[in-house]
Design a protein around this motif. Structure first.
Motif, PDB file in Angstrom:
ATOM      1  N   TYR A   1      35.518  76.995  32.507  1.00 49.22           N
ATOM      2  CA  TYR A   1      35.131  78.004  33.498  1.00 49.22           C
ATOM      3  C   TYR A   1      36.299  78.370  34.412  1.00 49.22           C
ATOM      4  CZ  TYR A   1      30.392  76.918  31.973  1.00 49.22           C
ATOM      5  OH  TYR A   1      29.260  76.731  31.224  1.00 49.22           O
ATOM      6  N   LYS A   2      37.150  77.350  34.723  1.00 45.54           N
ATOM      7  CA  LYS A   2      38.324  77.614  35.561  1.00 45.54           C
ATOM      8  C   LYS A   2      39.310  78.543  34.865  1.00 45.54           C
ATOM      9  CE  LYS A   2      38.212  73.332  38.281  1.00 45.54           C
ATOM     10  NZ  LYS A   2      38.951  72.095  38.642  1.00 45.54           N
ATOM     11  N   LYS A   3      39.361  78.454  33.516  1.00 41.07           N
ATOM     12  CA  LYS A   3      40.321  79.265  32.767  1.00 41.07           C
ATOM     13  C   LYS A   3      39.826  80.688  32.530  1.00 41.07           C
ATOM     14  CE  LYS A   3      42.338  75.313  30.335  1.00 41.07           C
ATOM     15  NZ  LYS A   3      42.496  74.643  29.024  1.00 41.07           N
ATOM     16  N   MET A   4      38.549  80.916  32.738  1.00 43.90           N
ATOM     17  CA  MET A   4      38.031  82.270  32.522  1.00 43.90           C
ATOM     18  C   MET A   4      38.575  83.225  33.577  1.00 43.90           C
ATOM     19  SD  MET A   4      34.063  81.458  31.423  1.00 43.90           S
ATOM     20  CE  MET A   4      33.707  80.659  29.870  1.00 43.90           C
ATOM     21  N   PRO A   5      38.818  84.485  33.199  1.00 45.35           N
ATOM     22  CA  PRO A   5      39.427  85.431  34.132  1.00 45.35           C
ATOM     23  C   PRO A   5      38.451  85.929  35.191  1.00 45.35           C
ATOM     24  CG  PRO A   5      38.835  86.547  32.111  1.00 45.35           C
ATOM     25  CD  PRO A   5      38.542  85.090  31.883  1.00 45.35           C
ATOM     26  N   ASN A   6      38.988  86.530  36.236  1.00 46.76           N
ATOM     27  CA  ASN A   6      38.171  87.242  37.210  1.00 46.76           C
ATOM     28  C   ASN A   6      37.696  88.559  36.593  1.00 46.76           C
ATOM     29  OD1 ASN A   6      38.330  85.553  39.652  1.00 46.76           O
ATOM     30  ND2 ASN A   6      40.516  85.987  39.540  1.00 46.76           N
ATOM     31  N   VAL A   7      36.652  89.110  37.179  1.00 52.24           N
ATOM     32  CA  VAL A   7      36.146  90.389  36.675  1.00 52.24           C
ATOM     33  C   VAL A   7      37.170  91.493  36.873  1.00 52.24           C
ATOM     34  CG1 VAL A   7      33.705  89.856  37.009  1.00 52.24           C
ATOM     35  CG2 VAL A   7      35.008  90.855  38.891  1.00 52.24           C
ATOM     36  N   THR A   8      37.083  92.470  36.005  1.00 54.55           N
ATOM     37  CA  THR A   8      37.868  93.694  36.159  1.00 54.55           C
ATOM     38  C   THR A   8      36.999  94.733  36.854  1.00 54.55           C
ATOM     39  OG1 THR A   8      39.121  93.227  34.136  1.00 54.55           O
ATOM     40  CG2 THR A   8      39.100  95.515  34.907  1.00 54.55           C
ATOM     41  N   LEU A   9      37.581  95.434  37.808  1.00 56.82           N
ATOM     42  CA  LEU A   9      36.833  96.412  38.602  1.00 56.82           C
ATOM     43  C   LEU A   9      37.462  97.792  38.469  1.00 56.82           C
ATOM     44  CD1 LEU A   9      36.582  94.218  41.828  1.00 56.82           C
ATOM     45  CD2 LEU A   9      34.729  94.597  40.202  1.00 56.82           C
ATOM     46  N   LYS A  10      36.612  98.817  38.483  1.00 60.24           N
ATOM     47  CA  LYS A  10      37.087 100.196  38.546  1.00 60.24           C
ATOM     48  C   LYS A  10      36.285 100.943  39.602  1.00 60.24           C
ATOM     49  CE  LYS A  10      38.976 101.040  33.932  1.00 60.24           C
ATOM     50  NZ  LYS A  10      38.921 101.911  32.713  1.00 60.24           N
ATOM     51  N   GLU A  11      36.948 101.837  40.305  1.00 65.16           N
ATOM     52  CA  GLU A  11      36.286 102.588  41.374  1.00 65.16           C
ATOM     53  C   GLU A  11      35.546 103.808  40.843  1.00 65.16           C
ATOM     54  OE1 GLU A  11      38.388 103.658  44.852  1.00 65.16           O
ATOM     55  OE2 GLU A  11      38.944 101.592  45.374  1.00 65.16           O
ATOM     56  N   VAL A  12      34.418 104.069  41.490  1.00 67.15           N
ATOM     57  CA  VAL A  12      33.646 105.271  41.196  1.00 67.15           C
ATOM     58  C   VAL A  12      34.357 106.470  41.824  1.00 67.15           C
ATOM     59  CG1 VAL A  12      31.450 106.449  41.658  1.00 67.15           C
ATOM     60  CG2 VAL A  12      31.468 104.009  41.061  1.00 67.15           C
ATOM     61  N   THR A  13      34.526 107.527  41.048  1.00 69.70           N
ATOM     62  CA  THR A  13      35.189 108.738  41.570  1.00 69.70           C
ATOM     63  C   THR A  13      34.207 109.880  41.814  1.00 69.70           C
ATOM     64  OG1 THR A  13      35.694 109.459  39.308  1.00 69.70           O
ATOM     65  CG2 THR A  13      37.373 108.142  40.451  1.00 69.70           C
ATOM     66  N   THR A  14      33.006 109.773  41.223  1.00 69.12           N
ATOM     67  CA  THR A  14      31.992 110.805  41.403  1.00 69.12           C
ATOM     68  C   THR A  14      30.655 110.127  41.686  1.00 69.12           C
ATOM     69  OG1 THR A  14      33.120 112.245  39.815  1.00 69.12           O
ATOM     70  CG2 THR A  14      30.824 112.777  40.351  1.00 69.12           C
ATOM     71  N   ASP A  15      29.972 110.539  42.749  1.00 66.82           N
ATOM     72  CA  ASP A  15      28.673 109.943  43.080  1.00 66.82           C
ATOM     73  C   ASP A  15      27.734 109.988  41.876  1.00 66.82           C
ATOM     74  OD1 ASP A  15      29.632 109.666  45.629  1.00 66.82           O
ATOM     75  OD2 ASP A  15      28.300 111.125  46.569  1.00 66.82           O
ATOM     76  N   GLY A  16      27.076 108.863  41.612  1.00 65.06           N
ATOM     77  CA  GLY A  16      26.091 108.814  40.545  1.00 65.06           C
ATOM     78  C   GLY A  16      26.654 108.741  39.153  1.00 65.06           C
ATOM     79  N   VAL A  17      27.959 108.502  39.021  1.00 62.56           N
ATOM     80  CA  VAL A  17      28.603 108.416  37.703  1.00 62.56           C
ATOM     81  C   VAL A  17      29.466 107.158  37.669  1.00 62.56           C
ATOM     82  CG1 VAL A  17      30.137 109.517  36.025  1.00 62.56           C
ATOM     83  CG2 VAL A  17      28.648 110.928  37.479  1.00 62.56           C
ATOM     84  N   SER A  18      29.208 106.282  36.701  1.00 54.82           N
ATOM     85  CA  SER A  18      29.986 105.049  36.590  1.00 54.82           C
ATOM     86  C   SER A  18      31.257 105.285  35.778  1.00 54.82           C
ATOM     87  CB  SER A  18      29.163 103.956  35.918  1.00 54.82           C
ATOM     88  OG  SER A  18      29.933 102.787  35.741  1.00 54.82           O
ATOM     89  N   PRO A  19      32.319 104.556  36.081  1.00 52.61           N
ATOM     90  CA  PRO A  19      33.486 104.589  35.194  1.00 52.61           C
ATOM     91  C   PRO A  19      33.097 104.140  33.788  1.00 52.61           C
ATOM     92  CG  PRO A  19      33.994 103.429  37.254  1.00 52.61           C
ATOM     93  CD  PRO A  19      32.514 103.650  37.223  1.00 52.61           C
ATOM     94  N   GLU A  20      33.769 104.645  32.791  1.00 51.35           N
ATOM     95  CA  GLU A  20      33.470 104.251  31.418  1.00 51.35           C
ATOM     96  C   GLU A  20      33.838 102.791  31.204  1.00 51.35           C
ATOM     97  OE1 GLU A  20      35.105 106.791  28.479  1.00 51.35           O
ATOM     98  OE2 GLU A  20      34.188 108.610  29.279  1.00 51.35           O
ATOM     99  N   GLY A  21      33.029 102.125  30.356  1.00 50.54           N
ATOM    100  CA  GLY A  21      33.305 100.733  30.044  1.00 50.54           C
ATOM    101  C   GLY A  21      32.658  99.747  30.994  1.00 50.54           C
TER     102      GLY A  21
END
Length: 360
Positions: free
Chosen positions: A16-36
């Protein structure tokens, strides 16, 4: 009964210690998630951020995970706003910082028990009444999701009122019809023009629910209509007088509807979500669409004040096995219990088990 308490992973293990942190992407348009984006599940899921594993306060199906103030919250895509930081990735094994850990609950919680109309449900009734007593004693939030057929019977309406007045109801979710026909019963003694006691159609009874709707709309609200003394009895009257939340989500063609009915779907979902986020037990009776919606929205677990993580049981009661199976699937078969019976018998049986004659 004892709650089934979730046992978290030992995050001190090297894997568990070796597992990476989450990857984050910012929302650029209200109500629309980044792809992936990562698509959420009802199963208890941890997110690794700044080398700490975080479990959200509640979860929901087919949503996204968002970082807010160094913690993770679950949001509907429609509620995303520009600047939100959304968790990316599709794996659930920790390789993208997301770890779904269903093993924290015992295997029996997930088993598909294959209930059918021939099944004896005595154990399920016993589990339910034990849960209801426990939630009442520990400040739980019992949410009822009801279809209109529940209030077409005199004894069932009486049973619901007694359950409400004895602390076993903390919220009602339903549609225009459940409230309309219960109020019709308290106003004119009928439900959809049928006498709620004799089950006989009354002359010109098809006018009754529309006369009721017109009268409530004239008053301006259910509360005002009740306060003015027009409602002799009923579940909605009891809920109103005890200030218990009622969320009525409208359909494509509702008669009236009542003033309190949400006619905007997104606002209705948000109001349902508010109650379901607090839910510690959900009981769904004879309404497939509202039940499936609640099954998707309600968290799979709740975090108690002492930090224990316990399942949010969902009971689904219907005369049709196909309906209960749809709801069980929407809960991913976790902490869902199905009873195949008519809802009138179910409600009265629960009332008789919980409320003894000497308590009345």
């Amino acid at each position: 009964m004892e709650y089934k308490v979730f046992c978290p992973p030992d995050f001190n293990e090297d894997k568990y210690k070796k597992m990476p942190n989450v990857t984050l992407k910012e929302v650029t348009t209200d109500g629309v998630s980044p792809e992936g984006f990562y698509l959420t599940t009802h199963m208890p899921t941890y997110y690794k951020y700044n080398d700490n594993w975080i479990i959200p306060k509640s979860n929901s199906l087919n949503c996204v995970a968002v970082l807010e103030n160094d913690t993770i919250v679950i949001k509907e895509i429609r509620n995303l706003v520009k600047g939100d930081k959304v968790v990316m990735g599709k794996s659930r094994d920790g390789q993208n910082g997301v770890l779904m850990y269903k093993e924290g609950f015992s295997k029996e919680l997930y088993e598909d028990n294959g209930f059918s109309v021939e099944t004896s449900f005595s154990e399920e009734y016993e589990l339910l009444t034990d849960l209801m007593k426990r939630e009442k004693e520990n400040g739980g939030h019992i949410v009822w999701v009801l279809g209109p057929s529940v209030v077409f019977d005199h004894d069932t309406r009486v049973a619901l009122v007694e359950l409400c007045e004895n602390g076993y109801v903390q919220a009602l979710l339903g549609g225009n019809a459940i409230a309309t026909h219960d109020l019709e019963g308290g106003y004119l003694g009928t439900a959809l023009g049928q006498n709620i006691y004799t089950q006989e159609n009354v002359p010109m009874g098809h006018y009754n629910h529309l006369d009721l709707l017109n009268a409530v709309r004239r008053a301006g609200s259910i509360k005002k209509f009740n306060d003015d003394g027009h409602v002799a009895n009923g579940f909605i009257k009891s809920l109103t007088e005890h200030n218990i939340p009622i969320v009525l989500a409208g359909s494509i063609r509702d008669d009236g509807p009542l003033p309190e009915v949400y006619r905007n779907t997104e606002k209705a979902l948000s109001a349902m979500q508010e109650q379901l986020d607090k839910a510690t037990l959900v009981i769904c009776l004879a309404t497939m669409l509202h039940s499936v919606a609640s099954a998707n929205l309600a968290s799979g677990y709740t975090i108690r004040e002492n930090g224990d993580i316990t399942p949010v049981y969902m009971y689904t009661i219907d005369v049709t096995e196909n309906v209960t199976r749809k709801i069980a699937a929407a809960r991913e078969l976790m902490a869902v219990r199905s009873i195949i019976t008519n809802v009138q018998d179910f409600v009265v049986n629960v009332q008789k088990s919980l409320i003894k004659k000497e308590d009345k």
